[in-house]
Write an enzyme that holds these catalytic residues in place. Structure first.
Site, PDB file in Angstrom:
ATOM      1  N   GLU A  88      32.808  41.044  40.005  1.00 55.89           N
ATOM      2  CA  GLU A  88      32.743  40.493  41.356  1.00 55.89           C
ATOM      3  C   GLU A  88      31.527  41.023  42.110  1.00 55.89           C
ATOM      4  O   GLU A  88      31.102  42.161  41.891  1.00 55.89           O
ATOM      5  CB  GLU A  88      34.020  40.857  42.124  1.00 55.89           C
ATOM      6  N   GLU A 114      41.028  30.761  40.751  1.00 53.00           N
ATOM      7  CA  GLU A 114      41.880  31.360  39.731  1.00 53.00           C
ATOM      8  C   GLU A 114      43.029  32.041  40.436  1.00 53.00           C
ATOM      9  O   GLU A 114      42.980  32.290  41.645  1.00 53.00           O
ATOM     10  CB  GLU A 114      41.109  32.353  38.869  1.00 53.00           C
TER      11      GLU A 114
END
Length: 579
Positions: A316, A512
């Protein structure tokens, strides 16, 4: 985190799906220990978060007594079993253990992509099952991918259990899943020496997926695996990088106490030739270019549909501000990660350019990993975060994040020219309802209540033609809101802000699930995020990735529910719709 498994009252166990039954006889023996999927009967509604007193622009005040915070119960919260890899010796000594290693007090956030291959009854909480579903027949087609297990390729770059995986992939194909997603680990492929790449396990895996006519999404994973929530394998950074780190630990992110975090490289070395003559950006580019050349044929026939580029911990774009191995526990604000020599050099240069050389330091009143905003002089209401120095520091800190993303993604665009590229942001949702948004600030998202901290990131993604990937807010987070009501968390509010920041610039957005979901209630929550109701522009996710493939998902009841979810993502009609 709590995992929710709610019995759907409309489900008939006697129902059969012919195209699935063919496979179940071959899947025997793959059930996790403990037998059937755990199911609970809803009892009482989850209490809503109490309405806090107003502060700045309607934002809740962060001031609460330590006693109020510490009296929160942790009943029903899933606690991952720690390993020596997870925690430093000092933090392990402070962790209270009960039974077979279950953490007694601590909890984990929805940061990073998790993998849960086994679930036990202690991971269950009660939630009301009030089900009202939208008719999604005829809505846009959203492709569904399934994330493969983290350890599908072992440390020797070998495909693990190819026969078992093939059976599971055939099941996914039979229910019209569009494809699979896999992490491509830097620490496996370039493990032993610079620019010596071993792609053998991935070659075998990609061939298997290709023969089944499934699509493939690949994550360029430049971080370590292990020590975060859901990590069930340990994949460190390449050995040769670790050797450099032993003599120069400042290549890793460093906190105020001087603790180095080998989870990923510091962004301070992006342009420093400290990696055997190469900069970090050059290392990332060489890896991506090698992948592109090695699997050229799969790009040419569009088998590889998307490349997600890892940009930080857990892949991330964020700082590793809340490391479990350094003792962080939810809902601590985390710590700034800018104390390696290269980041400090950048900060010193920025302070001198601003004309205030005394600002060449990080905040000295921002607390520690497990502090709460009201306990610090920096993050409290009216704190230094909104003063002249605080604004300077946070602008610099967040700009380094954006510059890192821009540097890596611009090179990814060169390496994967013509391919769809994506980048993932984290959901740092605790303290979102306070003025400072402290946990977001330490993660690099300069998003206090009086500033939109995600616009600059979206503009950077837009300039590179990159899609956004974000984890949906799901019902699993409700247990945290109940257990930690005074963390002023708002996962849905955060996701909505980020989604709109991306969509307003015309970015494709992929989604997701943050934690495993196996029941209709959590699937419906994901569908609401993927296909927002009454959106005047008809905006929707470009794709959805389910985390993750496991024996539990392959259980007959769970698989039927997942097949139904896939149909609704595809805009197909289902016969048992509850309205």
């Amino acid at each position: 985190m709590a995992l929710l498994f709610l019995q759907d009252p409309s489900f008939n166990k006697s129902q059969k799906t012919p195209k699935l039954d063919l496979f179940f006889s071959t899947l025997q023996g793959q059930r996790p220990t403990g037998g059937n999927s755990a199911v609970v009967t809803p009892s009482s509604p989850v209490p809503s978060q109490p309405t806090p007193s107003a502060s700045i622009r309607g934002v809740a005040s962060g001031y609460r007594s330590s006693l109020e915070y510490n009296t929160c119960q942790t009943k029903g919260v899933f606690m991952p079993t720690p390993s020596p890899y997870d925690l430093s010796s000092s933090s392990r000594s402070q962790t209270s253990m009960v039974g077979d290693g279950e953490l007694q007090r601590d909890n984990q956030p929805l940061v990073g992509s998790g993998s849960m291959d086994t679930v036990h009854e202690k991971q269950i909480i009660d939630l009301p099952c009030r089900l009202s579903e939208r008719d999604l027949a005829g809505t846009p087609y959203v492709p569904v991918y399934v994330m493969l297990p983290l350890g599908v390729i072992n440390i020797k770059c070998e495909l693990v259990d190819p026969d078992g995986l093939l059976k599971q992939l055939k099941v996914l194909k039979s229910i019209n899943v569009d494809g699979v997603t896999v992490n491509c680990w830097w620490g496996i492929v370039e493990a032993h020496a610079p620019q010596e790449y071993n792609w053998n396990g991935y070659k075998r895996l990609f061939q298997m997926v290709h023969e089944l006519k499934l699509k493939l999404q690949v994550v360029m994973s430049f971080h370590e695996c292990g020590g975060n929530f859901g990590d069930d394998v340990c994949i460190p950074l390449p050995h040769w990088v670790a050797e450099i780190g032993r003599t120069n630990p400042d290549i890793f992110f460093t906190d105020r106490e001087g603790r180095h975090n080998p989870e990923c490289l510091s962004w301070g070395v992006d342009k420093e030739r400290v990696l055997r003559g190469r900069t970090a950006l050059e290392v990332y580019f060489d890896f991506m270019r090698s992948f592109r050349v090695e699997f050229d044929e799969y790009f040419e026939d569009s088998f590889i549909s998307m490349i997600e580029v890892g940009l930080g911990p857990c892949g991330e774009l964020r700082y590793p501000s809340c490391p479990v191995k350094h003792g962080w526990r939810y809902p601590g604000v985390g710590e700034f990660q800018c104390y390696d020599q290269y980041m400090l050099k950048s900060l010193k240069k920025a302070a001198e350019a601003r004309g205030h050389s005394i600002w060449d330091r990080g905040p000295d009143n921002a607390g520690t990993y497990n502090s709460q905003p009201h306990e610090t002089g920096f993050f409290c209401d009216g704190g230094d975060y909104d003063g002249f120095y605080g604004r300077f520091f946070l602008n610099w800190y967040s700009k380094v994040l954006v510059d890192h993303g821009n540097g890596v993604l611009s090179l990814a665009k060169l390496a994967f020219e013509g391919s769809c590229i994506a980048a993932k942001l984290a959901n740092i949702y605790w303290w979102y309802k306070t003025a400072s948004h402290a946990a977001e600030l330490t993660a690099g998202y300069y998003n206090p209540c009086n500033r939109d901290g995600y616009v600059a990131i979206m503009e950077m993604l837009k300039s590179n033609g990159v899609s956004l990937n974000i984890a949906c807010a799901d019902l699993n987070t409700l247990n945290q809101l109940e257990v930690f009501p005074k963390a002023f968390a708002d996962p849905e509010g955060l996701v909505w802000q980020v989604l709109n920041a991306g969509w307003d610039l015309g970015l494709p957005v992929a989604g997701e699930n943050a934690l495993p979901c196996l029941n209709r209630v959590t699937y419906n929550k994901a569908l609401d995020s993927a296909k927002p109701m009454n959106d005047p522009d008809g905006r929707h996710f470009s794709s959805f990735t389910y985390l993750r493939l496991s024996p539990l998902l392959m259980e007959q009841q769970n698989l039927r529910e997942f097949e139904r979810f896939v149909k609704r993502m595809h805009g197909e009609a289902v016969l048992d719709l509850q309205v």
